[in-house]
Design an enzyme around this catalytic site. Structure first.
Site, PDB file in Angstrom:
ATOM      1  CD  GLU A   1      -1.544  -2.189   2.083  1.00 28.62           C
ATOM      2  OE1 GLU A   1      -0.691  -2.179   2.594  1.00 28.62           O
ATOM      3  OE2 GLU A   1      -2.508  -3.216   2.087  1.00 28.62           O
TER       4      GLU A   1
ATOM      5  CE1 TYR B   1       7.688   0.874  -3.388  1.00 29.37           C
ATOM      6  CE2 TYR B   1       5.794   2.099  -2.983  1.00 29.37           C
ATOM      7  CZ  TYR B   1       7.027   1.550  -2.663  1.00 29.37           C
ATOM      8  OH  TYR B   1       7.251   1.922  -1.159  1.00 29.37           O
TER       9      TYR B   1
END
Length: 155
Positions: free
Chosen positions: A109, A121
């Protein structure tokens, strides 16, 4: 003369105070040392510290693997060390270890407003697969959504 690159050190119980201090420096609300102890004593949990050539801490990461699925529990880089490849080093270390452990998918998350982390990411092949409304609480009482991201580790 160039300096030696940063290196990773296995995060152990001896490092929980340091990990807690790093977490507090990287995030608005840090985790207490006992939070790290509780997590690290759980099954399948491991992490890394990123250190410079003088063994000064630059960042940390903690992950968990269960039944072939991994989760990045937390990853932080000190503000003065950001944009220098430390997050990439930590994430590479986690992904490499998880692959060795037979993990086939990795979740995390990330705060919806944390665009630099999202770019990191995404550069690793993570893609958004969900959104958790009001997941993160800020000290001013506001709340922020988390993006749930996924990366396949083994094809």
């Amino acid at each position: 003369m160039s300096l030696p690159p940063p290196r990773l050190l296995e995060l152990g119980l001896a490092h929980v105070s340091l990990a807690s201090a790093l977490h507090g420096a990287c995030f608005e609300e840090g985790w207490r040392p006992q939070t790290f102890v509780d997590l690290m004593q759980g099954s399948g949990v491991f992490g890394f510290l990123a250190l410079d050539w003088r063994d000064r801490p630059l960042g940390f990461a903690l992950s968990r693997v269960t039944a072939g699925e991994g989760e990045v529990l937390t990853l932080g880089v000190l503000r003065e060390s950001r944009q220098q490849g430390i997050g990439r080093l930590l994430l590479s270390g986690l992904c490499g270890r998880l692959a060795v452990l037979g993990c086939h998918v990795l979740f995390l998350e990330v705060a919806e407003g944390n665009k630099p982390a999202q770019r990191l990411y995404e550069s690793f092949g993570f893609r958004q697969v969900g959104r958790r409304k009001d997941y993160y609480a800020h000290l001013d009482g506001s709340r922020e959504a988390a993006l749930v991201m996924r990366r396949d580790l083994v094809s």
